[in-house]
Design an enzyme around this catalytic site. Structure first.
Site, mmCIF file in Angstrom:
data_model
loop_
_atom_site.group_PDB
_atom_site.id
_atom_site.type_symbol
_atom_site.label_atom_id
_atom_site.label_comp_id
_atom_site.label_asym_id
_atom_site.label_seq_id
_atom_site.Cartn_x
_atom_site.Cartn_y
_atom_site.Cartn_z
ATOM 1 N N GLU A 286 34.638 99.919 74.380
ATOM 2 C CA GLU A 286 34.717 100.715 75.613
ATOM 3 C C GLU A 286 33.585 101.758 75.669
ATOM 4 O O GLU A 286 33.036 102.023 76.725
ATOM 5 C CB GLU A 286 36.085 101.409 75.657
ATOM 6 C CG GLU A 286 36.348 102.159 76.931
ATOM 7 C CD GLU A 286 37.746 102.762 76.990
ATOM 8 O OE1 GLU A 286 38.568 102.517 76.074
ATOM 9 O OE2 GLU A 286 38.008 103.502 77.950
ATOM 10 N N SER B 90 44.228 102.956 84.366
ATOM 11 C CA SER B 90 43.301 102.545 85.441
ATOM 12 C C SER B 90 43.597 101.124 85.880
ATOM 13 O O SER B 90 43.757 100.228 85.046
ATOM 14 C CB SER B 90 41.856 102.588 84.959
ATOM 15 O OG SER B 90 41.527 103.854 84.472
#
Ligand SMILES: Cc1cc2nc3c(=O)[nH]c(=O)nc-3n(C[C@H](O)[C@H](O)[C@H](O)COP(=O)(O)OP(=O)(O)OC[C@H]3O[C@@H](n4cnc5c(N)ncnc54)[C@H](O)[C@@H]3O)c2cc1C
Length: 389
Positions: free
Chosen positions: A240, A157
């Protein structure tokens, strides 16, 4: 039991809200000419100048030693306004370095992350290693004071805008798979790194394939010990997966859907959407799920504040937050009827096509950061003590 906030926390929340309103909601409106990622970075710089990008870090590394609950309030309010927070550097790499990095690495990287000078991307997944991440095959071979990396990452990403990548590599192919992995930080402009964008279902290309061909990286850029990178990466994954932002991100689309559904003739036949009992109950379900999800998120923070390690609790919060968003997106599209599947730019799309796009983009929420099946496995085995399937 009193679930309220104390006066100081309520004051901080009001301060955060005012900052977001001035610098993001109105600030972003003034910056329409910028690409979304440029707008996010400009805002992160303003957060950094204000000392809020890495507020929870120790003072010595550019933070303010803020409490876990202040960090939660900041993340929660940011998500309510769809405002960016720290990005990968401030939210994952920096906190990982604070735990596992050596002093030279902390001095080199933390100030630059705290001032929003650099953006990071994450090179974990490979075409053959996602849920079973420890089977990764990208090789790093020692050559003097350097390592030379060859292999391929996928779903990276934001790599197209990133300055650095944190990447997992195999340094000992003969060791058991979790014990032969090393963790590197690599500048994205190193010769040998190339990107290929992946175009998604909703026509955006947020992630990439990342290729490494004889990429030379100094050994000093390894985080933690050689062949012990797996144990560092699980720290990054914990950062995360935990966080209130997933459930809080459901709030803005829910509010807009709710307001729309109450408008006269929102059903298109002279009636309001909320007069349909199925849709009324769906709205009530979502409102309930958002409250439950917030409590799961608060619990993770409460544990962190007591130096407990949330594991099953982070997985519950991650899974419930992302699945609540998917249910909301599905309910929204159902409520809005056929036109609800239209996307932005289409004049007949209700709510500017928001739900058509949300429905498609939310598919990835139960895949990113570990799939829902993997979170359920963690809850079953590490949380409930059930045998592995
Ligand atoms: C929006 C998004 C952003 C991402 N960003 C990044 C990034 O920046 N960097 C990065 O490295 N990666 C990134 N990823 C990749 C992500 O981490 C992986 O997609 C994820 O870990 C799943 O791996 P996979 O796609 O290989 O699926 P697989 O692991 O092949 O899984 C396929 C299916 O099998 C199921 N499955 C697999 N193993 C088990 C099991 N043991 N028990 C039960 N079911 C199982 C899975 O749940 C899934 O349904 C991103 C993904 C998405 C969707």
């Amino acid at each position: 039991m009193d679930f309220g906030w104390d006066g100081e926390q309520a004051g901080f929340r009001a301060e955060v809200r005012a900052f977001i309103d001035e610098h993001w909601t109105r600030g972003a409106r003034r910056e329409r000419e910028l690409e979304p990622w440029e707008r996010a970075r400009a805002y992160q710089k303003r957060l950094a100048e204000h000392g809020w990008l890495t507020r929870a870090w120790p003072k010595a590394y550019g933070g303010a030693d803020a409490s876990y609950f202040e960090q939660l309030i900041f993340a929660e309010e940011s998500a309510y306004s769809s405002a960016p927070t720290g990005g990968q550097g401030a939210d994952r790499v920096g906190p990982t370095l604070i735990i596992h990095g050596n002093e030279a690495q902390k001095q080199e990287h933390l100030p630059r992350i705290a001032s929003a000078e650099v953006e990071w991307c994450q090179g974990y997944s490979e075409p053959g290693a996602g849920s079973d991440l420890a089977s990764l095959q990208t090789r790093a071979v020692r050559d003097g004071d350097d390592f030379v990396i060859n292999g391929q990452k996928i779903w990276t990403s934001g790599a197209q805008h990133a300055d650095w990548i944190h990447v997992l590599t195999r340094t000992d192919p003969d060791a058991p798979k979790h014990r032969g992995i090393s963790y590197f930080m690599v500048p994205m402009d190193t010769p040998g790194i190339t990107l290929r964008p992946i175009v998604q279902l909703h026509d955006q290309s947020g992630f990439n394939e990342t290729f490494f061909e004889d990429v030379r990286v100094p050994a000093k850029h390894m985080i933690g010990e050689e062949n012990r990178g797996w144990y560092v990466s699980t720290t990054t994954l914990d950062f995360e997966r935990s966080g209130i932002h997933r459930i809080a991100a459901a709030v803005p689309p829910f509010r807009r859907l709710f307001e729309f559904a109450r408008q006269p003739d929102s059903a298109g036949d002279g009636r309001r959407v909320v007069e349909n009992p199925v849709h009324r109950l769906a709205l009530a379900d979502t409102a309930t799920e958002i409250e439950v999800g917030k409590l799961l998120g608060y619990r993770v923070t409460w544990m962190q504040a007591r130096s407990l390690v949330p594991n099953m609790e982070s997985s519950m919060s991650k899974m419930f937050g992302s699945e609540t968003q998917q249910r909301l997106a599905r309910r929204g599209v159902n409520m809005l009827g056929l036109a609800g599947t239209l996307r932005g730019g289409e004049p007949r799309a209700p709510l500017g096509g928001e739900f058509g796009t949300y429905y498609m983009s939310s598919v990835s929420l139960t895949i990113a950061a570990g799939t829902s099946e993997i979170q359920r496995n963690i809850i079953a085995t590490r949380g409930l003590g059930l045998p592995r399937g």
